[in-house]
Design a protein around this motif. Structure first.
Motif, short mmCIF file in Angstrom:
data_model
loop_
_atom_site.label_atom_id
_atom_site.label_comp_id
_atom_site.label_asym_id
_atom_site.label_seq_id
_atom_site.Cartn_x
_atom_site.Cartn_y
_atom_site.Cartn_z
N LEU A 188 3.44 -14.20 -3.69
CA LEU A 188 4.35 -13.06 -3.61
C LEU A 188 5.76 -13.60 -3.37
N LYS A 189 6.70 -13.18 -4.20
CA LYS A 189 8.08 -13.61 -4.06
C LYS A 189 8.94 -12.45 -3.57
N ASP B 31 7.08 -22.76 -7.33
CA ASP B 31 6.05 -22.44 -8.33
C ASP B 31 5.13 -23.62 -8.61
N TYR C 187 8.30 -9.54 -6.09
CA TYR C 187 7.77 -9.98 -7.38
C TYR C 187 6.36 -10.51 -7.14
N GLY C 188 5.39 -10.03 -7.91
CA GLY C 188 4.01 -10.44 -7.69
C GLY C 188 3.36 -9.58 -6.63
N LYS C 189 2.16 -9.97 -6.21
CA LYS C 189 1.44 -9.20 -5.19
C LYS C 189 0.42 -10.09 -4.51
N SER D 126 -2.68 -16.23 -3.61
CA SER D 126 -1.75 -15.32 -4.24
C SER D 126 -0.32 -15.82 -4.02
N ARG E 154 -3.30 -10.58 -3.60
CA ARG E 154 -4.60 -10.17 -4.13
C ARG E 154 -5.51 -9.66 -3.02
#
Length: 290
Positions: A79-80, A62, A92-94, A77, A96
């Motif tokens: 993404l996890k 992070d 988790y996340g996306k 972006s 963009r």
């Protein structure tokens, strides 16, 4: 005679219907495959896929991602992806829309140390990679592995990489203990010996950067410098470019390396899309001080 013609006509009609019923799904299957292939060939997506070390989670990078976004102002972006022991994959996340160079972090429920676990994690990463490629259609990517993450990537390259028509363009390993805690390169662990034995499976067109941190020129406080340098036995002479880089000074301790500004600068310079040329062929060595 008329009855015979009638039966023949019915037979031809039924045969035609059967052939049409078979042809329609075949057409759409072929059309779908052509569309997917075109999508894959035309994809501009070139993600940076990161694997953390043992005991680390998908949140490990992070701070690094924040520093990268501050450095190049690209707002990559994040993404996890977490792979569970039962094979379940959670996102988790996306990514963009319009972001061609997102950062994807793949972590594991089984994040324990040890050679047997590294092999299990490589298999789990393979499942995650397969899912990501099918979901996003990228045809190339860059790789970063911190600590055992570099070992997981090596096992992946030797065991699973050939199953994909997707190119890894560059790999950066950061503080990866290729000989575990062994300080003498005369003594090779089973893992290192196995890596060396299977090195021919590693793609020849790959560019590799091996980054080591040192607090006292012997280790980064956890991983011996000689263990990191053992990576050369696996990659040197097998890949197109292999470069060793040593980082010293502030935040050169093992757990601090992912958020070390010097390493962030190296990633920006050599891994992310840029106009910087790749280093010369063969093995080079750089020392970065702060």
């Amino acid at each position: 005679m008329d009855a015979h013609k009638k039966r023949s006509g019915i037979f031809l009609l039924v045969a035609g219907i059967i052939m049409l019923a078979m042809a329609i799904p075949s057409y759409f299957w072929t059309r779908n495959n052509i569309d997917e292939l075109a999508h894959w060939q035309n994809s501009k997506l070139s993600p940076v896929i990161m694997i953390p070390g043992s005991s680390a989670t998908v949140n490990r990078f992070d701070d690094m991602v924040k520093l990268l976004n501050q450095t190049d102002h690209q707002n990559h972006s994040l993404l996890k992806v977490k792979v569970f022991n039962d094979g379940k994959i959670k996102y988790y996340g996306k990514i963009r829309s319009g972001d061609n160079e997102p950062i994807i972090v793949v972590g594991f429920q089984n994040n324990h140390d040890g050679y047997s676990n590294i092999l299990k994690q490589a298999k789990m990463f393979n499942e995650a990679f397969k899912a990501l490629q099918e979901k996003y259609y990228f045809n190339n990517y860059k790789a970063i592995g911190h600590s055992n993450g570099g070992l997981v990537y090596t096992a992946f390259l030797e065991k699973y990489y050939k199953d994909y028509d997707v190119r890894m363009t560059s790999l950066m390993t950061i503080g990866s203990p290729f000989n575990f805690d062994e300080t003498n390169l005369k003594y090779k662990t089973q893992m290192l010996s196995d890596f060396i034995k299977a090195r021919k499976n590693i793609p020849k067109d790959l560019t590799v950067y091996s980054v080591a941190g040192t607090e006292n020129y012997d280790s980064d406080g956890l991983v011996p410098l000689n263990s990191v340098e053992a990576e050369k036995y696996v990659y040197q002479g097998q890949v197109k470019h292999y470069t060793e880089i040593t980082v010293t000074g502030v935040n050169a301790e093992h757990s601090d390396l992912p958020q070390n500004q010097q390493i962030v600068d190296l990633i920006q310079k050599y891994i992310l899309t840029s106009d910087y040329p790749a280093p010369g062929a063969g093995t080079g060595h750089q020392q970065v001080k702060q």
